[in-house]
Design an enzyme around this catalytic site. Structure first.
Site, short mmCIF file in Angstrom:
data_model
loop_
_atom_site.label_atom_id
_atom_site.label_comp_id
_atom_site.label_asym_id
_atom_site.label_seq_id
_atom_site.Cartn_x
_atom_site.Cartn_y
_atom_site.Cartn_z
N THR A 6 -0.73 -0.77 -4.59
CA THR A 6 -1.78 0.23 -4.79
C THR A 6 -1.52 1.47 -3.97
O THR A 6 -0.88 1.41 -2.92
CB THR A 6 -3.15 -0.37 -4.39
N GLU A 13 0.84 -1.20 0.00
CA GLU A 13 0.00 0.00 0.00
C GLU A 13 0.87 1.24 0.00
O GLU A 13 1.67 1.45 0.93
CB GLU A 13 -0.90 0.03 1.23
N CYS A 14 0.74 2.08 -1.02
CA CYS A 14 1.41 3.37 -1.11
C CYS A 14 2.93 3.21 -0.97
O CYS A 14 3.61 2.93 -1.94
CB CYS A 14 0.84 4.34 -0.09
N GLY A 15 3.49 3.38 0.23
CA GLY A 15 4.92 3.16 0.40
C GLY A 15 5.32 1.76 -0.01
O GLY A 15 6.42 1.54 -0.55
#
Length: 432
Positions: A414, A313-315
């Site tokens: 994502t 997620e993201c990072g």
């Protein structure tokens, strides 16, 4: 568990400091405080946890649904729940502080900036209370905490101006030591730069904690939900200074259904033996050099190509990419699992609640299933022309405005931060 909401007239009015001072005041009375935060946030809750000594609950009707949010509140433990609002009381068209208070039927204490006013503080608070009444909203604004208020004549002027329907719950004096340093993505985390406890205790003396306990009330409870069955699987969760944006409910769900082991890529840990990997968001751009030299990245690459399920997620998406370029134009090789090159920017690239529609059954999620979450990032991803995506974007920005969830093998990366109530983590566990 009884509770109340600390709301603000606007962003930046001092809700977090007020929440922390109230927490200290209640603890001084022997109360165990369960902190909570309205809206999607990882940073304010880290300051709650640093002071209260327990994870802060996330309360958001968009992320969790109304029943999911009620159940998340119910899973908290303590004598009283102190809920910090998001932005101003009525701001936010998906999950405002007002909506959270309404769904939970909790009273609202309004934080009002009193640095340059007395009677006007009362007028502002009265306007916020009457706005709900005239709009037909069932929001119970019961009183105020005066931020940046001096004692003596200043305090008396504020108290005397309040109408009978609004109570004075104290003040946060303008003292040093209550500032929270900021950076991109907001304030610094609570375990990095916690607010000075001596300053908070000095402020807490001016909070009428006994009256706050008197107005606190318990939301209507829901029937217990049947838990998802546990699985004999092990999930490795990255947990260090680069990976720190995790909802407590997500870890609770993972621990309830699997064995969770943590590893610290920035500290040189290799990936432990596991059946799946969760890479949460955080600040990989601040630790890009350590990550580039971490043995866990090469192991992630090898295990991903072998079909190990990985959710980033993201990072986590950034670390799974081919490369990461920081704002000082230094480029570092990452795990190379996903066909994308990530670049950091000085200004945020997305900030919103998001809604995604599944495309090709990521982790077995049926196609056309909708997933809700939120995004807040300063990076962008330049993806290969033949890249495959797991989700279409119905609301938000995602990776390219139309798609999110870059996928390769059994890996999905994502920009969407999902809550345990979204169903994403149960699907991930079931795929192991």
């Amino acid at each position: 568990m009884n509770g109340f909401v600390i709301a603000g007239t606007a962003s930046g009015v001092g809700k977090t400091v007020a929440t922390l001072a109230v927490t200290r005041a209640l603890e001084a009375m022997g109360q165990t405080v369960q902190p909570a935060k309205a809206g999607p946030d990882f940073i304010d809750p880290s300051h709650h946890a640093a002071i209260a000594g327990r994870p802060s609950r996330t309360l958001d009707t968009w992320l969790e649904g109304e029943d999911g949010m009620r159940r998340n509140y119910d899973r908290g433990t303590g004598d009283v729940c102190v809920v910090e609002g998001v932005m101003g009381l009525y701001d936010g068209n998906q999950s405002s502080t007002a909506r959270v208070a309404d769904v939970l039927d909790l009273p609202v204490v309004l934080v009002v900036d009193a640095s340059a006013g007395m009677e006007s503080v009362a007028a502002t608070a009265l306007g916020f209370r009457e706005y709900a009444e005239r709009a037909g909203q069932d929001i119970d604004v019961v009183g105020i905490i005066a931020q940046h208020a001096h004692g003596g004549r200043h305090e008396r002027g504020i108290r005397d101006a309040l109408p009978d329907k609004l109570e004075y719950f104290g003040r946060i004096p303008p003292i040093s030591g209550l500032e929270i340093p900021d950076r991109h993505l907001g304030l610094q985390m609570g375990d990095e730069r916690p607010v000075d406890t001596d300053a908070l205790d000095e402020a807490a003396v001016h909070v009428r904690a006994n009256r706050l306990l008197d107005i606190a009330r318990e939301p209507p409870s829901l029937p217990a939900q049947e838990p998802n069955p546990a699985r004999n699987r092990r999930v490795a969760v990255a947990q260090d200074t680069a990976f720190r944006f995790v909802y407590p409910a997500v870890i609770e769900r993972l621990r309830a259904r699997t064995e969770v082991v943590t590893f610290a890529p920035t500290m040189g840990d290799d990936l432990p033996d596991c059946d799946g990997v969760y890479l949460p968001g955080g600040y990989p751009e601040l630790h890009a050099e350590q990550l580039a030299n971490s043995p866990s990245l090469s192991t992630l690459s090898a295990r991903a190509s072998g079909g190990l399920p990985i959710l980033g997620e993201c990072g986590g998406l950034m670390v799974l990419a081919e490369s990461l370029t920081t704002t000082n134009e230094r480029t570092y090789s990452m795990a190379g699992v996903l066909p994308a090159d990530v670049r950091m920017h000085e200004r945020y690239q997305a900030l919103d609640h998001v809604e995604l529609r599944a495309r090709a059954k990521p982790f077995g999620i049926d196609s056309a299933t909708t997933i809700r979450g939120h995004e807040f990032h300063y990076s962008s991803a330049n993806v290969a022309s033949d890249a495959t995506f797991a989700f279409d974007v119905r609301r938000g920005t995602g990776i390219n405005g139309e798609h999110d969830g870059l996928t390769e093998f059994e890996t999905v990366g994502t920009y969407c931060h999902a809550h345990a109530a979204s169903g994403v983590f149960d699907a991930f566990i079931d795929s192991l």
